[in-house]
Design a protein around this motif. Structure first.
Motif, PDB file in Angstrom:
ATOM      1  N   ALA A 296       1.006  -4.914   2.594  1.00 27.63           N
ATOM      2  CA  ALA A 296      -0.326  -5.462   2.322  1.00 27.63           C
ATOM      3  C   ALA A 296      -0.214  -6.900   1.827  1.00 27.63           C
ATOM      4  O   ALA A 296       0.732  -7.233   1.109  1.00 27.63           O
ATOM      5  CB  ALA A 296      -1.016  -4.613   1.261  1.00 27.63           C
TER       6      ALA A 296
ATOM      7  N   GLN B 138      -2.133 -14.076   6.415  1.00 25.99           N
ATOM      8  CA  GLN B 138      -3.539 -13.728   6.196  1.00 25.99           C
ATOM      9  C   GLN B 138      -4.384 -14.947   5.852  1.00 25.99           C
ATOM     10  O   GLN B 138      -4.088 -15.686   4.912  1.00 25.99           O
ATOM     11  CB  GLN B 138      -3.703 -12.695   5.080  1.00 25.99           C
ATOM     12  CG  GLN B 138      -5.148 -12.184   5.065  1.00 25.99           C
ATOM     13  CD  GLN B 138      -5.498 -11.317   3.883  1.00 25.99           C
ATOM     14  OE1 GLN B 138      -5.311 -11.716   2.738  1.00 25.99           O
ATOM     15  NE2 GLN B 138      -6.033 -10.137   4.157  1.00 25.99           N
TER      16      GLN B 138
ATOM     17  N   LYS C 152      -8.713  -7.134   7.911  1.00 30.45           N
ATOM     18  CA  LYS C 152      -8.591  -6.162   6.824  1.00 30.45           C
ATOM     19  C   LYS C 152      -9.925  -6.098   6.089  1.00 30.45           C
ATOM     20  O   LYS C 152     -10.453  -7.133   5.684  1.00 30.45           O
ATOM     21  CB  LYS C 152      -7.463  -6.589   5.891  1.00 30.45           C
ATOM     22  CG  LYS C 152      -7.259  -5.684   4.696  1.00 30.45           C
ATOM     23  CD  LYS C 152      -5.899  -5.947   4.051  1.00 30.45           C
ATOM     24  CE  LYS C 152      -5.665  -5.108   2.820  1.00 30.45           C
ATOM     25  NZ  LYS C 152      -6.303  -5.666   1.624  1.00 30.45           N
TER      26      LYS C 152
ATOM     27  N   MET D 254      -0.768   0.853   5.477  1.00 31.56           N
ATOM     28  CA  MET D 254      -0.475  -0.422   4.816  1.00 31.56           C
ATOM     29  C   MET D 254      -0.240  -0.119   3.341  1.00 31.56           C
ATOM     30  O   MET D 254      -1.004   0.624   2.728  1.00 31.56           O
ATOM     31  CB  MET D 254      -1.633  -1.406   4.980  1.00 31.56           C
ATOM     32  CG  MET D 254      -1.395  -2.720   4.273  1.00 31.56           C
ATOM     33  SD  MET D 254      -2.760  -3.876   4.474  1.00 31.56           S
ATOM     34  CE  MET D 254      -2.286  -4.725   5.959  1.00 31.56           C
ATOM     35  N   ILE D 255       0.827  -0.702   2.819  1.00 36.05           N
ATOM     36  CA  ILE D 255       1.218  -0.413   1.431  1.00 36.05           C
ATOM     37  C   ILE D 255       1.250  -1.704   0.624  1.00 36.05           C
ATOM     38  O   ILE D 255       1.875  -2.693   1.043  1.00 36.05           O
ATOM     39  CB  ILE D 255       2.606   0.270   1.409  1.00 36.05           C
ATOM     40  CG1 ILE D 255       2.482   1.642   2.091  1.00 36.05           C
ATOM     41  CG2 ILE D 255       3.135   0.411  -0.021  1.00 36.05           C
ATOM     42  CD1 ILE D 255       3.800   2.332   2.327  1.00 36.05           C
TER      43      ILE D 255
ATOM     44  N   ARG E 143       0.703  -2.190  -3.681  1.00 36.69           N
ATOM     45  CA  ARG E 143       1.382  -2.129  -4.987  1.00 36.69           C
ATOM     46  C   ARG E 143       2.671  -1.335  -4.930  1.00 36.69           C
ATOM     47  O   ARG E 143       3.631  -1.651  -5.645  1.00 36.69           O
ATOM     48  CB  ARG E 143       0.415  -1.550  -6.037  1.00 36.69           C
ATOM     49  CG  ARG E 143      -0.747  -2.495  -6.363  1.00 36.69           C
ATOM     50  CD  ARG E 143      -1.870  -1.747  -7.041  1.00 36.69           C
ATOM     51  NE  ARG E 143      -2.366  -0.687  -6.180  1.00 36.69           N
ATOM     52  CZ  ARG E 143      -2.893   0.466  -6.612  1.00 36.69           C
ATOM     53  NH1 ARG E 143      -2.985   0.671  -7.900  1.00 36.69           N
ATOM     54  NH2 ARG E 143      -3.309   1.379  -5.752  1.00 36.69           N
TER      55      ARG E 143
HETATM   56  C1  FMN Z   1      -2.131  -8.280  -7.124  1.00 34.50           C
HETATM   57  C2  FMN Z   1      -2.920  -7.987  -5.868  1.00 34.50           C
HETATM   58  C3  FMN Z   1      -3.270  -9.017  -5.029  1.00 34.50           C
HETATM   59  C4  FMN Z   1      -3.987  -8.766  -3.856  1.00 34.50           C
HETATM   60  N1  FMN Z   1      -4.238  -9.790  -2.987  1.00 34.50           N
HETATM   61  C5  FMN Z   1      -4.817  -9.530  -1.776  1.00 34.50           C
HETATM   62  C6  FMN Z   1      -4.918 -10.546  -0.782  1.00 34.50           C
HETATM   63  O1  FMN Z   1      -4.444 -11.680  -0.956  1.00 34.50           O
HETATM   64  N2  FMN Z   1      -5.527 -10.207   0.386  1.00 34.50           N
HETATM   65  C7  FMN Z   1      -6.026  -8.949   0.620  1.00 34.50           C
HETATM   66  O2  FMN Z   1      -6.575  -8.694   1.701  1.00 34.50           O
HETATM   67  N3  FMN Z   1      -5.899  -7.974  -0.299  1.00 34.50           N
HETATM   68  C8  FMN Z   1      -5.290  -8.228  -1.459  1.00 34.50           C
HETATM   69  N4  FMN Z   1      -5.074  -7.217  -2.346  1.00 34.50           N
HETATM   70  C9  FMN Z   1      -5.421  -5.824  -1.960  1.00 34.50           C
HETATM   71  C10 FMN Z   1      -4.209  -5.162  -1.275  1.00 34.50           C
HETATM   72  O3  FMN Z   1      -3.906  -5.798  -0.063  1.00 34.50           O
HETATM   73  C11 FMN Z   1      -4.492  -3.691  -1.002  1.00 34.50           C
HETATM   74  O4  FMN Z   1      -5.612  -3.581  -0.185  1.00 34.50           O
HETATM   75  C12 FMN Z   1      -4.740  -2.915  -2.290  1.00 34.50           C
HETATM   76  O5  FMN Z   1      -3.788  -3.242  -3.280  1.00 34.50           O
HETATM   77  C13 FMN Z   1      -4.722  -1.398  -2.036  1.00 34.50           C
HETATM   78  O6  FMN Z   1      -3.471  -1.007  -1.541  1.00 34.50           O
HETATM   79  P1  FMN Z   1      -2.358  -0.313  -2.497  1.00 34.50           P
HETATM   80  O7  FMN Z   1      -3.043   0.827  -3.180  1.00 34.50           O
HETATM   81  O8  FMN Z   1      -1.284   0.099  -1.536  1.00 34.50           O
HETATM   82  O9  FMN Z   1      -1.938  -1.349  -3.488  1.00 34.50           O
HETATM   83  C14 FMN Z   1      -4.391  -7.447  -3.531  1.00 34.50           C
HETATM   84  C15 FMN Z   1      -4.044  -6.409  -4.410  1.00 34.50           C
HETATM   85  C16 FMN Z   1      -3.314  -6.665  -5.557  1.00 34.50           C
HETATM   86  C17 FMN Z   1      -2.915  -5.513  -6.454  1.00 34.50           C
END
Ligand code: FMN
Length: 343
Positions: free
Chosen positions: A19, A75, A144, A227-228, A230
Motif C-alpha cells: 500500500a 501514486q 485506490k 494490498m497490505i 501497516r
Molecule cells: C502512515 C500511513 C500513511 C498512509 N498514506 C497513504 C497514501 O499516501 N496514499 C494512500 O492511498 N493511502 C495511504 N494510507 C492508507 C493505506 O494505503 C491503506 O489503505 C491503509 O493503511 C489500510 O491498509 P492496512 O490496514 O493494510 O494498513 C496510509 C496509511 C497509513 C497508516
C-alpha cells in the motif's frame, strides 16, 4: 487460486501489493520487503502531482529508488486534470512501472486541497483526470478508493463503473468509509460487491495483518489480490508468509532477527537519504516495528523522543540489549556496519 495478475505489460506475481503510505513506503522499507520476497507490486507514498515535475529523483526521499525495487507503482495525489500531463511525464522520466491515482485519502489537509477521498464526491472531475492520464501513458493505470462517505451501493457502483469505463486497469478498495478509523473492522464484504460489478482486477485492502487475515479477506472479498499497508511495517516478512502459505509459492524462509532488520533499515536510510530526511522516517517505522516486542511501546517512545538518528539508534540498541541480548549478538556484524557509518 490465481497467482499472477497481468495488467498491460506488467505482471503482478503474487497478487500482493504494497500500500502507498506517507512517510513509510520509501526505498528503505521497500528493500526490506524485497529481501523477504512475496511482494508483487511495490508502491511509493502519495506524490503531489503539482510538485513532481520539479523534484530531483536522486535526492527526493519520495523518489529515491534502487534497482531492487521493481515493479514499483507511483501514486499520484492529483486534484485536477490539468496537473496530470506534467506529472505523468515526470513519472516516465523516473521509470515508473505503474501509475496509481489516490482517490481515497481521508486526511483533512489532503481533502481541503481537493485531493484524495474528496474526489469521490466529484465523479465528473475524476473522469477527466482518468481520461487525461489514459491519454498520457501506456503504463498500467490503477486507482485506490475507500467505500465513500456512507454506504450507498448505487453511488459506489456508478463510481467504480466510471473508473473502469474510462480506462482504470486495476482498482484497490480500502474497505472502510471515509470517516472510519483503523480501529473499526473493515467491510471486506463490500469489496465482493465491487468485484461483482467490475471485470478489471479488484484488490482488497484494510487490516490484513496476518496470514489468517489474508485467507479470511480473500474468502470474504473474493478479490483478485490483497494490498497490505501497516502490516508491511509491523512484520516486513508478512508478504513472504502469505505468498508461501496462501499462494503456495516457493519463497525461501529467511530467519528474522529483529535488531538485524532494524539495522538494515537504518543503514538504508543513512545510505540513501539526505541527513534531514532520516529521523522522521526512522520514528515512523519504529512506531510499527516496536509492536514485535512485548514492551515495544518503550522502544517507540524512546525513539520518538530522540533528537537525532544517532540518539535514536543508541536508545534502540539499549532496548534490544535489555529485551533480548542474544539477538544483538546475532546481529553484531550488521550493527557494526551501521555504527561504522553513523558514529
Ligand atoms: C502512515 C500511513 C500513511 C498512509 N498514506 C497513504 C497514501 O499516501 N496514499 C494512500 O492511498 N493511502 C495511504 N494510507 C492508507 C493505506 O494505503 C491503506 O489503505 C491503509 O493503511 C489500510 O491498509 P492496512 O490496514 O493494510 O494498513 C496510509 C496509511 C497509513 C497508516
Amino acid at each position: 487460486m490465481l497467482t499472477e495478475l497481468k495488467i498491460k505489460k506488467m505482471s503482478i506475481y503474487p497478487p500482493l501489493l504494497l500500500a502507498p503510505m506517507a512517510g513509510l513506503t520509501h526505498s528503505a522499507l521497500r528493500t526490506l520487503l524485497q529481501d523477504f520476497g512475496g511482494v508483487g507490486l511495490l508502491s511509493t507514498e502519495m506524490l503531489a502531482a503539482r510538485k513532481l515535475p520539479i523534484e530531483n529523483e536522486k535526492l527526493s526521499p519520495f523518489l529515491v529508488r534502487t534497482e531492487q525495487e521493481f515493479p514499483l507503482s507511483y501514486q499520484l495525489l492529483v486534484t485536477d486534470a490539468a496537473e496530470v500531463a506534467p506529472a505523468v511525464e515526470a513519472l516516465h522520466r523516473f521509470g515508473a512501472d505503474a501509475v496509481d491515482l489516490n482517490l481515497g485519502c481521508p486526511a483533512p489537509r489532503v481533502r481541503r486541497k481537493g485531493g484524495g477521498s474528496s474526489l469521490m464526491e466529484i465523479p465528473e472531475r475524476v473522469k477527466k483526470i482518468v481520461i487525461e492520464a489514459g491519454k498520457r501513458t501506456d503504463l498500467p493505470l490503477t486507482a485506490k478508493i475507500r467505500l465513500g462517505e456512507s454506504f450507498s451501493e448505487e453511488k459506489l457502483r456508478n463510481f467504480c463503473l466510471m473508473l473502469e469505463g474510462e480506462g482504470i486497469d486495476l482498482l484497490t478498495v480500502h474497505a472502510r468509509l471515509r470517516k472510519e478509523p483503523f480501529c473499526r473492522r473493515p467491510h471486506w464484504q463490500w469489496v465482493a460487491k465491487v468485484k461483482e460489478w467490475l471485470s478489471i482486477p479488484v484488490i482488497a485492502n484494510g487490516s490484513v495483518l496476518s496470514v489468517a487475515d489474508a485467507e479470511k479477506c480473500l474468502q470474504v472479498s473474493r478479490a483478485d489480490g490483497l494490498m497490505i499497508g501497516r502490516g508491511a511495517a509491523f512484520t516486513p516478512w508478512l508478504f513472504a508468509d502469505i505468498g508461501r502459505e496462501v499462494y503456495g509459492l516457493d519463497i525461501p524462509v529467511k530467519p528474522v532477527c529483529l535488531p538485524e532488520l532494524y539495522a538494515r533499515f537504518v543503514l538504508a536510510l543513512v545510505e540513501r537519504f539526505v541527513p534531514e530526511r532520516r529521523l522522521g522516517r526512522l520514528k515512523e517505522f519504529t512506531h510499527y516495528f516496536a509492536a514485535n516486542y512485548a514492551f515495544g511501546h518503550t522502544l517507540a517512545v524512546k525513539v520518538q523522543t530522540a533528537s537525532s538518528v544517532i540518539e535514536a539508534w543508541q536508545r534502540a540498541m539499549d532496548f534490544f540489549q535489555c529485551s533480548d541480548p542474544e539477538s544483538l549478538k546475532e546481529a553484531a556484524a550488521r550493527i557494526a556496519e551501521v555504527e561504522a557509518v553513523l558514529l
